[in-house]
Write a protein that holds these residues in place. Structure first.
Motif, PDB file in Angstrom:
ATOM      1  N   PRO A 208      -1.947   2.782  -4.340  1.00  0.00           N
ATOM      2  CA  PRO A 208      -2.812   2.382  -3.298  1.00  0.00           C
ATOM      3  C   PRO A 208      -2.701   1.036  -3.096  1.00  0.00           C
ATOM      4  O   PRO A 208      -2.352   0.048  -3.896  1.00  0.00           O
ATOM      5  N   LEU A 209      -2.527   0.475  -1.860  1.00  0.00           N
ATOM      6  CA  LEU A 209      -2.276  -0.823  -1.396  1.00  0.00           C
ATOM      7  C   LEU A 209      -3.779  -1.444  -0.962  1.00  0.00           C
ATOM      8  O   LEU A 209      -4.293  -0.867  -0.092  1.00  0.00           O
ATOM      9  N   LEU A 210      -4.043  -2.490  -1.597  1.00  0.00           N
ATOM     10  CA  LEU A 210      -5.197  -3.236  -1.443  1.00  0.00           C
ATOM     11  C   LEU A 210      -4.985  -4.528  -0.632  1.00  0.00           C
ATOM     12  O   LEU A 210      -4.412  -5.540  -1.423  1.00  0.00           O
ATOM     13  N   GLY A 211      -5.236  -4.727   0.502  1.00  0.00           N
ATOM     14  CA  GLY A 211      -5.351  -6.024   1.387  1.00  0.00           C
ATOM     15  C   GLY A 211      -5.950  -7.182   0.631  1.00  0.00           C
ATOM     16  O   GLY A 211      -7.195  -6.928   0.336  1.00  0.00           O
ATOM     17  N   LEU A 212      -5.356  -8.333   0.738  1.00  0.00           N
ATOM     18  CA  LEU A 212      -6.091  -9.510   0.405  1.00  0.00           C
ATOM     19  C   LEU A 212      -5.473 -10.635   1.177  1.00  0.00           C
ATOM     20  O   LEU A 212      -4.412 -10.839   1.000  1.00  0.00           O
ATOM     21  N   SER A 213      -6.234 -11.345   1.732  1.00  0.00           N
ATOM     22  CA  SER A 213      -5.788 -12.435   2.893  1.00  0.00           C
ATOM     23  C   SER A 213      -6.855 -13.598   3.121  1.00  0.00           C
ATOM     24  O   SER A 213      -7.753 -13.481   2.815  1.00  0.00           O
ATOM     25  N   PHE A 214      -6.000 -14.494   3.593  1.00  0.00           N
ATOM     26  CA  PHE A 214      -6.602 -16.083   3.448  1.00  0.00           C
ATOM     27  C   PHE A 214      -6.328 -16.716   4.899  1.00  0.00           C
ATOM     28  O   PHE A 214      -4.996 -16.667   5.248  1.00  0.00           O
ATOM     29  N   SER A 215      -7.400 -16.958   5.451  1.00  0.00           N
ATOM     30  CA  SER A 215      -7.262 -17.890   6.887  1.00  0.00           C
ATOM     31  C   SER A 215      -6.555 -17.228   7.758  1.00  0.00           C
ATOM     32  O   SER A 215      -6.874 -16.136   8.101  1.00  0.00           O
ATOM     33  N   LEU A 216      -5.426 -17.827   8.258  1.00  0.00           N
ATOM     34  CA  LEU A 216      -4.472 -17.344   9.275  1.00  0.00           C
ATOM     35  C   LEU A 216      -3.979 -15.719   8.748  1.00  0.00           C
ATOM     36  O   LEU A 216      -4.088 -14.906   9.842  1.00  0.00           O
ATOM     37  N   GLY A 217      -3.685 -15.658   7.652  1.00  0.00           N
ATOM     38  CA  GLY A 217      -3.353 -14.416   7.185  1.00  0.00           C
ATOM     39  C   GLY A 217      -4.398 -13.375   7.113  1.00  0.00           C
ATOM     40  O   GLY A 217      -4.292 -12.072   7.317  1.00  0.00           O
ATOM     41  N   ALA A 218      -5.686 -13.952   7.161  1.00  0.00           N
ATOM     42  CA  ALA A 218      -6.826 -12.893   7.220  1.00  0.00           C
ATOM     43  C   ALA A 218      -6.774 -12.425   8.490  1.00  0.00           C
ATOM     44  O   ALA A 218      -7.312 -11.280   8.923  1.00  0.00           O
ATOM     45  N   ASN A 219      -6.584 -13.233   9.525  1.00  0.00           N
ATOM     46  CA  ASN A 219      -6.676 -12.918  10.942  1.00  0.00           C
ATOM     47  C   ASN A 219      -5.888 -11.738  11.222  1.00  0.00           C
ATOM     48  O   ASN A 219      -5.892 -11.008  12.023  1.00  0.00           O
ATOM     49  N   VAL A 220      -4.375 -11.961  10.497  1.00  0.00           N
ATOM     50  CA  VAL A 220      -3.289 -11.098  10.828  1.00  0.00           C
ATOM     51  C   VAL A 220      -3.818  -9.617  10.217  1.00  0.00           C
ATOM     52  O   VAL A 220      -3.397  -8.744  10.884  1.00  0.00           O
ATOM     53  N   MET A 221      -4.262  -9.798   9.077  1.00  0.00           N
ATOM     54  CA  MET A 221      -4.631  -8.607   8.278  1.00  0.00           C
ATOM     55  C   MET A 221      -5.824  -7.817   9.011  1.00  0.00           C
ATOM     56  O   MET A 221      -5.600  -6.570   9.112  1.00  0.00           O
ATOM     57  N   THR A 222      -6.744  -8.493   9.384  1.00  0.00           N
ATOM     58  CA  THR A 222      -7.641  -7.793  10.272  1.00  0.00           C
ATOM     59  C   THR A 222      -7.256  -7.136  11.692  1.00  0.00           C
ATOM     60  O   THR A 222      -7.638  -6.203  11.751  1.00  0.00           O
ATOM     61  N   ARG A 223      -6.286  -7.858  12.128  1.00  0.00           N
ATOM     62  CA  ARG A 223      -5.772  -7.282  13.505  1.00  0.00           C
ATOM     63  C   ARG A 223      -5.062  -5.985  13.243  1.00  0.00           C
ATOM     64  O   ARG A 223      -4.965  -5.076  13.850  1.00  0.00           O
ATOM     65  N   TYR A 224      -4.181  -6.171  11.930  1.00  0.00           N
ATOM     66  CA  TYR A 224      -3.307  -4.972  11.596  1.00  0.00           C
ATOM     67  C   TYR A 224      -4.217  -3.630  11.322  1.00  0.00           C
ATOM     68  O   TYR A 224      -3.915  -2.705  11.826  1.00  0.00           O
ATOM     69  N   VAL A 225      -5.349  -4.051  10.533  1.00  0.00           N
ATOM     70  CA  VAL A 225      -6.012  -2.728  10.099  1.00  0.00           C
ATOM     71  C   VAL A 225      -6.994  -1.980  11.305  1.00  0.00           C
ATOM     72  O   VAL A 225      -6.992  -0.814  11.437  1.00  0.00           O
ATOM     73  N   ALA A 226      -7.128  -3.132  12.249  1.00  0.00           N
ATOM     74  CA  ALA A 226      -7.853  -2.507  13.427  1.00  0.00           C
ATOM     75  C   ALA A 226      -6.684  -1.917  14.494  1.00  0.00           C
ATOM     76  O   ALA A 226      -7.243  -0.814  15.003  1.00  0.00           O
ATOM     77  N   GLU A 227      -5.621  -2.386  14.429  1.00  0.00           N
ATOM     78  CA  GLU A 227      -4.618  -1.775  15.329  1.00  0.00           C
ATOM     79  C   GLU A 227      -4.072  -0.424  14.827  1.00  0.00           C
ATOM     80  O   GLU A 227      -3.956   0.579  15.542  1.00  0.00           O
ATOM     81  N   GLU A 228      -4.286  -0.114  13.519  1.00  0.00           N
ATOM     82  CA  GLU A 228      -3.895   0.990  12.813  1.00  0.00           C
ATOM     83  C   GLU A 228      -5.023   2.124  12.665  1.00  0.00           C
ATOM     84  O   GLU A 228      -4.467   3.304  12.620  1.00  0.00           O
ATOM     85  N   GLY A 229      -6.080   1.637  12.654  1.00  0.00           N
ATOM     86  CA  GLY A 229      -7.554   2.635  12.435  1.00  0.00           C
ATOM     87  C   GLY A 229      -7.182   3.335  11.163  1.00  0.00           C
ATOM     88  O   GLY A 229      -6.829   2.832  10.126  1.00  0.00           O
ATOM     89  N   GLU A 230      -7.123   4.621  11.592  1.00  0.00           N
ATOM     90  CA  GLU A 230      -7.021   5.769  10.252  1.00  0.00           C
ATOM     91  C   GLU A 230      -5.558   5.766   9.664  1.00  0.00           C
ATOM     92  O   GLU A 230      -5.422   6.326   8.716  1.00  0.00           O
ATOM     93  N   CYS A 231      -4.672   5.253  10.506  1.00  0.00           N
ATOM     94  CA  CYS A 231      -3.177   5.284  10.004  1.00  0.00           C
ATOM     95  C   CYS A 231      -2.812   3.830   9.060  1.00  0.00           C
ATOM     96  O   CYS A 231      -1.631   3.562   8.745  1.00  0.00           O
ATOM     97  N   SER A 232      -3.821   3.163   8.887  1.00  0.00           N
ATOM     98  CA  SER A 232      -3.573   1.883   7.936  1.00  0.00           C
ATOM     99  C   SER A 232      -2.819   2.445   6.822  1.00  0.00           C
ATOM    100  O   SER A 232      -3.470   3.131   6.096  1.00  0.00           O
ATOM    101  N   ARG A 233      -1.785   1.412   6.627  1.00  0.00           N
ATOM    102  CA  ARG A 233      -1.454   1.931   5.132  1.00  0.00           C
ATOM    103  C   ARG A 233      -2.169   1.042   3.869  1.00  0.00           C
ATOM    104  O   ARG A 233      -1.820   1.208   2.781  1.00  0.00           O
ATOM    105  N   LEU A 234      -2.970   0.098   4.257  1.00  0.00           N
ATOM    106  CA  LEU A 234      -4.159  -0.395   3.331  1.00  0.00           C
ATOM    107  C   LEU A 234      -4.929   0.523   2.959  1.00  0.00           C
ATOM    108  O   LEU A 234      -5.640   0.930   3.827  1.00  0.00           O
ATOM    109  N   LYS A 235      -5.571   0.795   1.835  1.00  0.00           N
ATOM    110  CA  LYS A 235      -6.472   1.539   1.542  1.00  0.00           C
ATOM    111  C   LYS A 235      -7.880   0.634   1.817  1.00  0.00           C
ATOM    112  O   LYS A 235      -8.943   1.061   2.186  1.00  0.00           O
ATOM    113  N   SER A 236      -7.719  -0.530   1.464  1.00  0.00           N
ATOM    114  CA  SER A 236      -8.872  -1.549   1.709  1.00  0.00           C
ATOM    115  C   SER A 236      -8.578  -2.822   2.181  1.00  0.00           C
ATOM    116  O   SER A 236      -7.111  -2.926   1.880  1.00  0.00           O
ATOM    117  N   ALA A 237      -9.515  -3.668   2.376  1.00  0.00           N
ATOM    118  CA  ALA A 237      -9.058  -4.906   2.788  1.00  0.00           C
ATOM    119  C   ALA A 237     -10.139  -6.242   2.573  1.00  0.00           C
ATOM    120  O   ALA A 237     -11.236  -5.775   2.682  1.00  0.00           O
TER     121      ALA A 237
END
Length: 357
Positions: free
Chosen positions: A104-133
């Motif tokens: 399982p892949l668990l997302g952890l992100s900071f500042s600008l990286g947090a914005n990128v990760m938020t957009r990624y999981v939103a774009e992917e929806g149920e297809c996200s390769r991250l189990k959590s963020a």
């Protein structure tokens, strides 16, 4: 060890993970603005998280996805990174999930990286390769927070100019890799000639042009880039457990979407103090401090890594084509490990108060 994957540096820890089961959870980390895997706020969480269980850690693997141009990662195309460009993370996750298919892949992100990760999981929806963020210090509404940052003397002259300086210094290190007749090279030449630019000036002169792939880059203005790249307005599309922590006294991020657009997958937390990626408290030693934020982050990682049972993810299958690892249905993206570049020694970033923000 840093694995060099088509201009993205994946820094894995522990280096020797032969003692770990193949299904051990992996913490996938995105750093801040000009940071990298060496940042103190990254190490404060990953160092103990990767310690074995019997020594008080989580016993997990971790990998930091260093943005192109950061932490010793060279730039191999006329493009850097930005708050809205998610394809570098997407391709890194292709590689990680292919290398560790049962983990399982668990997302952890900071500042600008947090914005990128938020957009990624939103774009992917149920297809996200991250189990959590878990996202810390996310800048959310880029236009609103940039405006509020410029409204105060400290915000404009300390924080905004400090981050602008860090970005210009990073760009100077790589400007020679751009073909001189390319629009990105022309934008870079103008940008590195700026005198004490604020971060919005850097975005106006460079990020809107060289901060991502076409389409949608380039943008007509920094405001257009901010509108496209903000993450506050995509929270309703998140379909995995998602924890966001900001601080009420953060001078960089003052506009936080506490309603999370009514999404029950999302937990928003606002601490009274903490600054921007600080969250310090006194340690036992005289004059020593530590980051207390690692405690709630640990609890979240353990809960989503070990306890949360996820229904089978809707991942699109991976396949190899011409030596590139690709996801079925997305032919425009692919990644491969570059020959002879498995390990990059010496990651060094900006020094000073605003290092890596």
């Amino acid at each position: 060890m840093i694995c060099f994957i088509s201009a993205r540096g994946l820094d894995f820890t522990p280096v020797d993970d032969s003692h770990l089961p193949p299904d051990t959870p992996i913490i996938v980390v995105l750093h801040g603005l000009t940071g990298g895997s060496y940042e103190s706020y990254v190490r404060a969480i990953l160092s103990p998280a990767c310690v074995p269980l019997h020594q008080g850690g989580l016993g997990y693997r971790a990998v930091v996805v260093n943005f192109r141009g950061c932490a010793g990662v060279p730039v191999t195309s006329p493009q850097l990174y930005s708050a809205g460009h998610t394809d570098d993370l997407r391709q890194a996750l292709f590689y990680i999930s292919h290398r560790y298919p049962g983990a399982p892949l668990l997302g952890l992100s900071f500042s600008l990286g947090a914005n990128v990760m938020t957009r990624y999981v939103a774009e992917e929806g149920e297809c996200s390769r991250l189990k959590s963020a878990c996202v810390l210090g996310c800048p959310w509404n880029l236009a609103a927070n940039a405006s509020k940052l410029l409204a105060t003397y400290i915000g404009r002259h300390i924080y905004s100019k400090g981050m602008g300086r860090n970005l210009v210094n990073l760009l100077k290190r790589h400007v020679g890799t751009f073909a001189s007749d390319h629009d990105v090279a022309k934008a870079a030449a103008v940008t590195i000639a700026l005198t004490k630019p604020t971060i919005d000036m850097f975005d106006e002169h460079f990020t809107r042009i060289g901060g991502g792939s076409s389409p949608p880059w380039p943008f007509a203005s920094a405001n257009d880039y901010y509108e496209y790249s903000s993450s506050h307005n995509v929270l309703n599309k998140v379909k995995i457990p998602f924890l966001a922590i900001n601080a009420a006294d953060d001078p960089v991020v003052q506009d936080v979407p506490m309603d999370a657009e009514g999404n029950s997958w999302v937990i928003m937390a606002l601490t009274p103090c903490g600054g921007h990626l600080g969250w310090f408290e006194s340690d036992e030693g005289w004059g020593q401090v530590r980051r207390w934020i690692k405690r709630p982050v640990f609890e979240w990682l353990r809960a989503t890594g070990d306890d949360f049972v996820r229904s089978p993810p809707h991942w699109r299958p991976l396949h190899e084509e011409g030596g590139f690892l690709k996801e079925v249905g997305i032919d425009r993206l692919g990644c491969k490990e570059l020959d002879g570049s498995d390990i990059i020694v010496g990651t060094e970033g900006e020094a000073g108060l605003l290092a890596g923000l």
